[in-house]
Design a protein around this motif. Sequence first.
Motif, PDB file in Angstrom:
ATOM      1  N   UNK A  66      85.454  14.494  48.416  1.00 49.01           N
ATOM      2  CA  UNK A  66      84.418  15.503  48.186  1.00 49.01           C
ATOM      3  C   UNK A  66      83.280  14.932  47.346  1.00 49.01           C
ATOM      4  N   UNK A  67      83.597  14.179  46.288  1.00 47.73           N
ATOM      5  CA  UNK A  67      82.548  13.646  45.411  1.00 47.73           C
ATOM      6  C   UNK A  67      81.674  12.623  46.148  1.00 47.73           C
ATOM      7  N   UNK A  68      82.231  11.899  47.095  1.00 53.82           N
ATOM      8  CA  UNK A  68      81.433  10.934  47.867  1.00 53.82           C
ATOM      9  C   UNK A  68      80.517  11.668  48.843  1.00 53.82           C
ATOM     10  N   UNK A  69      81.036  12.706  49.488  1.00 56.30           N
ATOM     11  CA  UNK A  69      80.213  13.493  50.410  1.00 56.30           C
ATOM     12  C   UNK A  69      79.090  14.185  49.652  1.00 56.30           C
ATOM     13  N   UNK A  70      79.371  14.635  48.438  1.00 51.56           N
ATOM     14  CA  UNK A  70      78.344  15.273  47.616  1.00 51.56           C
ATOM     15  C   UNK A  70      77.218  14.289  47.294  1.00 51.56           C
ATOM     16  N   UNK A  71      77.564  13.037  46.997  1.00 55.84           N
ATOM     17  CA  UNK A  71      76.550  12.015  46.716  1.00 55.84           C
ATOM     18  C   UNK A  71      75.703  11.736  47.954  1.00 55.84           C
ATOM     19  N   UNK A  72      76.330  11.697  49.124  1.00 60.26           N
ATOM     20  CA  UNK A  72      75.590  11.480  50.376  1.00 60.26           C
ATOM     21  C   UNK A  72      74.669  12.669  50.643  1.00 60.26           C
ATOM     22  N   UNK A  73      75.161  13.876  50.403  1.00 66.19           N
ATOM     23  CA  UNK A  73      74.334  15.071  50.614  1.00 66.19           C
ATOM     24  C   UNK A  73      73.118  15.099  49.680  1.00 66.19           C
ATOM     25  N   UNK A  74      73.305  14.685  48.432  1.00 63.70           N
ATOM     26  CA  UNK A  74      72.174  14.624  47.492  1.00 63.70           C
ATOM     27  C   UNK A  74      71.112  13.658  48.000  1.00 63.70           C
ATOM     28  N   UNK A  75      71.536  12.520  48.526  1.00 67.97           N
ATOM     29  CA  UNK A  75      70.603  11.522  49.057  1.00 67.97           C
ATOM     30  C   UNK A  75      69.878  12.064  50.289  1.00 67.97           C
ATOM     31  N   UNK A  76      70.622  12.607  51.249  1.00 70.68           N
ATOM     32  CA  UNK A  76      69.987  13.067  52.482  1.00 70.68           C
ATOM     33  C   UNK A  76      69.063  14.257  52.229  1.00 70.68           C
ATOM     34  N   UNK A  77      69.410  15.113  51.279  1.00 68.99           N
ATOM     35  CA  UNK A  77      68.524  16.235  50.938  1.00 68.99           C
ATOM     36  C   UNK A  77      67.237  15.734  50.278  1.00 68.99           C
ATOM     37  N   UNK A  78      67.374  14.804  49.347  1.00 70.62           N
ATOM     38  CA  UNK A  78      66.198  14.284  48.642  1.00 70.62           C
ATOM     39  C   UNK A  78      65.275  13.502  49.575  1.00 70.62           C
ATOM     40  N   UNK A  79      65.877  12.753  50.516  1.00 74.45           N
ATOM     41  CA  UNK A  79      65.082  11.928  51.429  1.00 74.45           C
ATOM     42  C   UNK A  79      64.671  12.686  52.685  1.00 74.45           C
TER      43      UNK A  79
END
Length: 97
Positions: A66-79
């Motif tokens: 979950x914590x890895x998917x959350x980090x990916x989601x933060x990146x894709x949302x910001x970019x």
Amino acid sequence: MLTGLRADSLRGKRDRAILALLIGCGPRRAEVVGLGMEDFQAREEHWVIADLIGKGKHIRTVPVPVWAKRAVDEWTDAAKINEGAIFRRVGRLGKTG
């Protein structure tokens, strides 16, 4: 967990997401770079990287914490990434290419 990276910058969010996947899922660097948005799937209430083609053309499905998917989601949302390759370069001006 990955607190040494500057999470407030676009490049920091990208690097944090890459490291989260490398640590949490254990893929090779080339496998992470080749990931697309369509590779992440929800299966049985868990996120996975489906049909990851690795060394020797072996195909496998890798669970994503979950914590890895959350980090990916933060990146894709910001970019503002909705489709295609997930990890893209970030230029000097802080824009994805």
